[in-house]
Write a protein that holds these residues in place. Structure first.
Motif, PDB file in Angstrom:
ATOM      1  N   SER A 115      76.380   2.437  46.032  1.00  0.00           N
ATOM      2  CA  SER A 115      76.228   3.293  44.854  1.00  0.00           C
ATOM      3  C   SER A 115      75.468   2.584  43.754  1.00  0.00           C
ATOM      4  O   SER A 115      74.779   3.228  42.955  1.00  0.00           O
ATOM      5  CB  SER A 115      77.601   3.733  44.344  1.00  0.00           C
ATOM      6  N   GLU A 161      87.806  11.839  39.475  1.00  0.00           N
ATOM      7  CA  GLU A 161      86.506  11.427  39.997  1.00  0.00           C
ATOM      8  C   GLU A 161      86.446   9.915  40.145  1.00  0.00           C
ATOM      9  O   GLU A 161      86.923   9.172  39.287  1.00  0.00           O
ATOM     10  CB  GLU A 161      85.394  11.893  39.056  1.00  0.00           C
ATOM     11  N   THR A 162      85.861   9.450  41.217  1.00  0.00           N
ATOM     12  CA  THR A 162      85.693   8.018  41.427  1.00  0.00           C
ATOM     13  C   THR A 162      84.433   7.524  40.742  1.00  0.00           C
ATOM     14  O   THR A 162      83.557   8.314  40.348  1.00  0.00           O
ATOM     15  CB  THR A 162      85.598   7.686  42.927  1.00  0.00           C
ATOM     16  N   SER A 163      84.327   6.214  40.623  1.00  0.00           N
ATOM     17  CA  SER A 163      83.108   5.630  40.055  1.00  0.00           C
ATOM     18  C   SER A 163      81.892   5.964  40.910  1.00  0.00           C
ATOM     19  O   SER A 163      80.817   6.264  40.386  1.00  0.00           O
ATOM     20  CB  SER A 163      83.257   4.115  39.936  1.00  0.00           C
ATOM     21  N   ALA A 200      81.408   8.589  42.841  1.00  0.00           N
ATOM     22  CA  ALA A 200      81.045   9.991  42.633  1.00  0.00           C
ATOM     23  C   ALA A 200      80.406  10.191  41.266  1.00  0.00           C
ATOM     24  O   ALA A 200      79.459  10.979  41.109  1.00  0.00           O
ATOM     25  CB  ALA A 200      82.275  10.874  42.778  1.00  0.00           C
ATOM     26  N   CYS A 201      80.913   9.478  40.266  1.00  0.00           N
ATOM     27  CA  CYS A 201      80.355   9.593  38.921  1.00  0.00           C
ATOM     28  C   CYS A 201      78.923   9.063  38.876  1.00  0.00           C
ATOM     29  O   CYS A 201      78.040   9.701  38.295  1.00  0.00           O
ATOM     30  CB  CYS A 201      81.239   8.840  37.932  1.00  0.00           C
ATOM     31  N   SER A 243      85.949   2.434  44.909  1.00  0.00           N
ATOM     32  CA  SER A 243      85.282   3.535  45.604  1.00  0.00           C
ATOM     33  C   SER A 243      83.932   3.137  46.187  1.00  0.00           C
ATOM     34  O   SER A 243      83.357   3.874  46.992  1.00  0.00           O
ATOM     35  CB  SER A 243      85.094   4.721  44.654  1.00  0.00           C
ATOM     36  N   ARG A 283      76.699  11.604  40.471  1.00  0.00           N
ATOM     37  CA  ARG A 283      76.520  12.805  39.642  1.00  0.00           C
ATOM     38  C   ARG A 283      75.591  12.517  38.459  1.00  0.00           C
ATOM     39  O   ARG A 283      74.742  13.343  38.112  1.00  0.00           O
ATOM     40  CB  ARG A 283      77.874  13.296  39.149  1.00  0.00           C
ATOM     41  N   ARG A 285      83.369   9.732  33.473  1.00  0.00           N
ATOM     42  CA  ARG A 285      84.090  10.063  34.691  1.00  0.00           C
ATOM     43  C   ARG A 285      85.089  11.195  34.431  1.00  0.00           C
ATOM     44  O   ARG A 285      85.873  11.150  33.496  1.00  0.00           O
ATOM     45  CB  ARG A 285      84.816   8.827  35.224  1.00  0.00           C
ATOM     46  N   ARG A 286      85.038  12.199  35.280  1.00  0.00           N
ATOM     47  CA  ARG A 286      85.931  13.339  35.155  1.00  0.00           C
ATOM     48  C   ARG A 286      87.285  13.033  35.788  1.00  0.00           C
ATOM     49  O   ARG A 286      87.410  12.086  36.559  1.00  0.00           O
ATOM     50  CB  ARG A 286      85.302  14.568  35.824  1.00  0.00           C
ATOM     51  N   GLU A 287      88.268  13.845  35.488  1.00  0.00           N
ATOM     52  CA  GLU A 287      89.601  13.640  36.030  1.00  0.00           C
ATOM     53  C   GLU A 287      89.561  13.685  37.560  1.00  0.00           C
ATOM     54  O   GLU A 287      89.041  14.624  38.154  1.00  0.00           O
ATOM     55  CB  GLU A 287      90.562  14.708  35.508  1.00  0.00           C
TER      56      GLU A 287
END
Length: 446
Positions: A375, A425-427, A429-430, A356, A433, A421-423
């Motif tokens: 990121s 969710e990409t690295s 995005a994590c 990602s 967040r 990391r949520r279900e």
């Protein structure tokens, strides 16, 4: 005469320098020279280039993120390299870098063949002096492999408009971030591009396409009629690695040296394997790759050989998710061994490297290997290592650590992303967040 060119005092290591074959750039391990290929070559020709790298340099070759072949470790006594390279009868670029996708003209999915347009721009630009050394024009026919993520001063993209084909012109940035200037038919697009280059030449040798977008042209002129312009087709995410079908009898397979760098001996072995399989053509391509062209079975067999020899053959390889400059000691500006860090990250940080984002490992704040936002960036400094989230190498870090703690800190961040990391969710995005404060706390700094 050639020796005087190589040793001239104007050579330096600034990021804007362009290490052309006739004007190499000084680095930490000697001079770096770029072999600006514009078309396919044979495996035998690449093998000969490798032998020249052994004879005149330190035997290390690179394929850059833009698909440029580079030779490292040259000295002032290596002046014969230029004459030897010319004797190979290679398709070498002369003048402005006008780039097209690696499958241009042989990709049946292209909206239009970009090569005639690119050639017309390159020919017209020969009369324009004073452009920035790394000025880049991209002409993209929008086929299977696109140059969408590469930065360009001026970008032309083929679009379908009713029953016609036009070219969308963008200034600065990537395909996504560049500012739309106009949509024109082919002849008009060539003239408009040359006019833009002439305008840039009047702004000085440091002016780039983004300067036209930001300062020179009337804002009302830019993005004019954006809502009414033909939309580019939905961007495909195809990369150069793996097998690609071009026709019933022709396929191509993308193979890359780890972190864009390989020894001449290993590349020669790869070329010999390709030649033995009947593969007659190859081309350096973006994302540090080499495209080999041949029958399907030959391409698949070569990919198996390459994988066993330590080359990258798939975009799923974690090493594809890392951009690392040569680092120390190869670059005098670098303060850390970037390739050591990258190799450890590739083998130990699987939770983090999910495709990602590109993990940026740089020896200094110039960030040559990945000039875009990442990121997560790891940047060498005079005091150790800086960690930057959602920024470029020169941006403010969320943490600063000792070099000896780099690998452990990366594993810590990888474990954090894996656990948080949520279900779905990409690295990337994590990481976004979690934010700098949470990431800093995970490294022991807050």
């Amino acid at each position: 005469m050639i020796a005087s060119v190589i040793s001239r005092p104007a050579l330096d290591m600034r990021r804007g320098a362009c290490p052309a074959l006739s004007a190499p750039m000084m680095t930490g391990d000697g001079f770096l020279a770029r072999v600006p290929l514009t078309d396919m070559i044979t495996p035998q020709q690449l093998a000969e280039i490798c032998r020249l790298a052994l004879r005149h340099g330190n035997g290390i070759l690179e394929i850059s993120a833009r698909g440029n072949l580079q030779i490292r470790g040259l000295t002032e006594a290596s002046a014969p390299l230029l004459a030897d390279m010319i004797a190979l009868d290679l398709p070498l670029r002369d003048g402005l870098a006008v780039e097209v996708p690696p499958l241009a003209g042989i990709d049946e999915t292209e909206i239009a063949d970009p090569r005639p347009l690119a050639q017309a721009i390159a020919d017209g630009a020969k009369a324009i002096a004073g452009l920035a050394p790394k000025m880049s024009v991209i002409v993209d026919g929008h086929g299977q492999l696109r140059l969408s993520d590469l930065l360009a001063d001026i970008r032309l993209i083929a679009v379908s408009a009713a029953d016609d084909i036009c070219w969308k012109i963008l200034l600065g940035g990537t395909e996504e971030s560049g500012r739309v200037f106009n949509v024109l038919r082919e002849t008009q697009a060539v003239e408009a591009t040359l006019d833009l280059l002439r305008e840039l030449s009047t702004l000085g040798s440091k002016a780039r396409g983004r300067d036209l977008a930001d300062n020179t042209l009337d804002a009302a002129m830019l993005d004019q009629g954006r809502s009414g312009m033909p939309a580019s087709p939905r961007r495909q995410e195809a990369g150069p690695f793996g097998l690609i079908r071009l026709s019933e009898d022709l396929h191509t397979v993308g193979i890359g040296p780890a972190l864009g760098q390989a020894s001449a001996e290993r590349l020669i072995a790869l070329c010999k394997a390709a030649e033995a399989l009947g593969i007659e053509a190859l081309k350096p391509a973006f994302n540090h790759s080499l495209l080999f062209f041949g029958a399907k079975q030959a391409c698949e067999t070569l990919a198996d050989f390459a994988s066993g020899a330590g080359f990258i053959r798939s975009a799923a390889d974690p090493r594809c998710q890392i951009a690392a400059c040569p680092g120390s000691p190869a670059c005098a500006s670098a303060t850390i061994a970037t390739h050591d860090i990258a190799a450890t990250a590739a083998s130990q940080c699987g939770e983090l490297l999910d495709g990602s984002f590109t993990l940026h490992v740089t020896g200094c704040a110039k960030g040559c290997a990945h000039p875009k936002v990442s990121s997560l960036s790891i940047c060498g400094t005079s005091n150790g290592v800086s960690l930057i989230a959602g920024g470029k190498a020169a941006d403010a870090p969320f943490a600063s650590i000792a070099f000896a703690d780099t690998n452990a800190t990366l594993r810590c961040l990888s474990d954090l992303v894996g656990s948080e990391r949520r279900e779905g969710e990409t690295s990337a995005a994590c990481l976004s967040r979690l934010g700098p404060l949470r990431l800093a706390a995970a490294t022991g700094q807050s």
